[in-house]
Design a protein around this motif. Structure first.
Motif, short mmCIF file in Angstrom:
data_model
loop_
_atom_site.label_atom_id
_atom_site.label_comp_id
_atom_site.label_asym_id
_atom_site.label_seq_id
_atom_site.Cartn_x
_atom_site.Cartn_y
_atom_site.Cartn_z
N GLU A 17 -20.34 34.65 0.82
CA GLU A 17 -20.44 34.55 -0.64
C GLU A 17 -21.79 34.01 -1.11
OE1 GLU A 17 -18.10 35.51 -2.88
OE2 GLU A 17 -16.93 36.31 -1.22
N HIS A 18 -22.67 33.65 -0.19
CA HIS A 18 -23.97 33.08 -0.56
C HIS A 18 -24.81 34.11 -1.30
CE1 HIS A 18 -27.85 31.11 -0.21
NE2 HIS A 18 -27.20 30.00 0.13
N LYS A 19 -25.45 33.70 -2.38
CA LYS A 19 -26.24 34.63 -3.20
C LYS A 19 -27.46 35.20 -2.48
CE LYS A 19 -28.76 30.86 -5.30
NZ LYS A 19 -28.92 30.03 -6.47
N CYS A 20 -27.92 34.51 -1.43
CA CYS A 20 -29.10 34.99 -0.69
C CYS A 20 -28.73 35.58 0.67
CB CYS A 20 -30.09 33.84 -0.50
SG CYS A 20 -30.80 33.24 -2.03
N ALA A 21 -27.47 35.92 0.87
CA ALA A 21 -27.04 36.48 2.16
C ALA A 21 -27.77 37.79 2.42
CB ALA A 21 -25.54 36.72 2.15
N LYS A 22 -28.23 37.94 3.67
CA LYS A 22 -28.89 39.18 4.10
C LYS A 22 -28.05 39.79 5.21
CE LYS A 22 -33.56 37.77 2.97
NZ LYS A 22 -34.92 37.61 3.43
N TYR A 23 -27.79 41.06 5.07
CA TYR A 23 -26.97 41.78 6.05
C TYR A 23 -27.88 42.64 6.91
CZ TYR A 23 -23.22 40.12 3.16
OH TYR A 23 -22.35 39.30 2.48
N LEU A 24 -27.78 42.44 8.22
CA LEU A 24 -28.65 43.12 9.16
C LEU A 24 -27.83 43.90 10.17
CD1 LEU A 24 -30.95 40.05 9.86
CD2 LEU A 24 -31.33 41.85 8.19
N PRO A 70 -29.76 31.25 4.23
CA PRO A 70 -30.74 30.18 4.41
C PRO A 70 -30.07 28.83 4.65
CG PRO A 70 -30.56 30.78 2.10
CD PRO A 70 -29.71 31.75 2.87
N HIS A 71 -30.76 28.00 5.41
CA HIS A 71 -30.30 26.62 5.62
C HIS A 71 -30.63 25.83 4.37
CE1 HIS A 71 -29.41 22.88 7.64
NE2 HIS A 71 -30.55 22.41 7.17
N GLU A 72 -29.67 25.11 3.84
CA GLU A 72 -29.89 24.34 2.62
C GLU A 72 -29.58 22.87 2.87
OE1 GLU A 72 -27.19 26.33 -0.01
OE2 GLU A 72 -28.74 27.71 -0.69
N GLN A 73 -30.25 22.02 2.14
CA GLN A 73 -29.99 20.59 2.20
C GLN A 73 -28.75 20.28 1.34
OE1 GLN A 73 -31.55 18.27 4.04
NE2 GLN A 73 -32.77 19.92 4.90
N ARG A 107 -25.08 46.15 16.40
CA ARG A 107 -24.48 44.84 16.12
C ARG A 107 -24.87 44.40 14.72
NH1 ARG A 107 -24.68 39.71 20.16
NH2 ARG A 107 -23.07 38.53 19.11
N GLN A 108 -23.87 43.94 13.97
CA GLN A 108 -24.10 43.51 12.60
C GLN A 108 -24.18 41.99 12.53
OE1 GLN A 108 -20.63 45.18 10.76
NE2 GLN A 108 -21.66 47.11 10.32
N SER A 109 -24.97 41.49 11.57
CA SER A 109 -25.05 40.05 11.36
C SER A 109 -25.30 39.78 9.88
CB SER A 109 -26.15 39.43 12.21
OG SER A 109 -27.40 40.00 11.89
N VAL A 110 -24.93 38.58 9.48
CA VAL A 110 -25.22 38.11 8.13
C VAL A 110 -26.01 36.81 8.28
CG1 VAL A 110 -22.98 36.96 7.91
CG2 VAL A 110 -24.28 37.50 5.87
N ASN A 150 -20.28 27.02 2.86
CA ASN A 150 -20.53 28.44 2.66
C ASN A 150 -19.26 29.19 3.04
OD1 ASN A 150 -23.43 28.75 1.92
ND2 ASN A 150 -23.65 27.55 3.77
N LEU A 151 -18.86 30.11 2.20
CA LEU A 151 -17.64 30.86 2.44
C LEU A 151 -17.94 32.18 3.14
CD1 LEU A 151 -15.96 30.30 -1.03
CD2 LEU A 151 -15.62 29.00 1.07
N PHE A 152 -17.25 32.41 4.26
CA PHE A 152 -17.36 33.66 5.01
C PHE A 152 -16.01 34.35 4.98
CE2 PHE A 152 -20.77 31.10 6.64
CZ PHE A 152 -21.79 32.00 6.84
N GLN A 153 -16.06 35.67 5.03
CA GLN A 153 -14.82 36.45 4.98
C GLN A 153 -14.86 37.54 6.04
OE1 GLN A 153 -14.32 38.53 1.28
NE2 GLN A 153 -12.17 38.93 1.65
#
Length: 66
Positions: free
Chosen positions: A24-31, A44-47, A38-41, A57-60
């Motif tokens: 659900e992260h607004k800056c998620a990049k799908y590769l 960014p690392h945030e403080q 192989r897929q990955s998401v 961070n929510l993953f589904q």
């Protein structure tokens, strides 16, 4: 899975409709690796915010039958 990849309900306006894992992260990049498919998401690392020790961070998973 083919059922979720073609489902309009789950994929409308999503940047990576065929990815099994989404974030659900607004800056998620799908590769996707061109050699292995192989897929990955990547997010960014945030403080943490002041007074907090972690960031949530929510993953589904789009198909638990895969």
């Amino acid at each position: 899975c083919p059922n979720h990849a073609t489902s309009k309900e789950n994929n409308e306006n999503h940047p990576a409709p065929c990815h099994l894992v989404r974030c659900e992260h607004k800056c998620a990049k799908y590769l996707e690796d061109h050699y292995t498919s192989r897929q990955s998401v990547v997010i960014p690392h945030e403080q943490p915010q002041a007074g907090s020790e972690w960031v949530t961070n929510l993953f589904q998973f789009m198909c638990l039958g895969s």
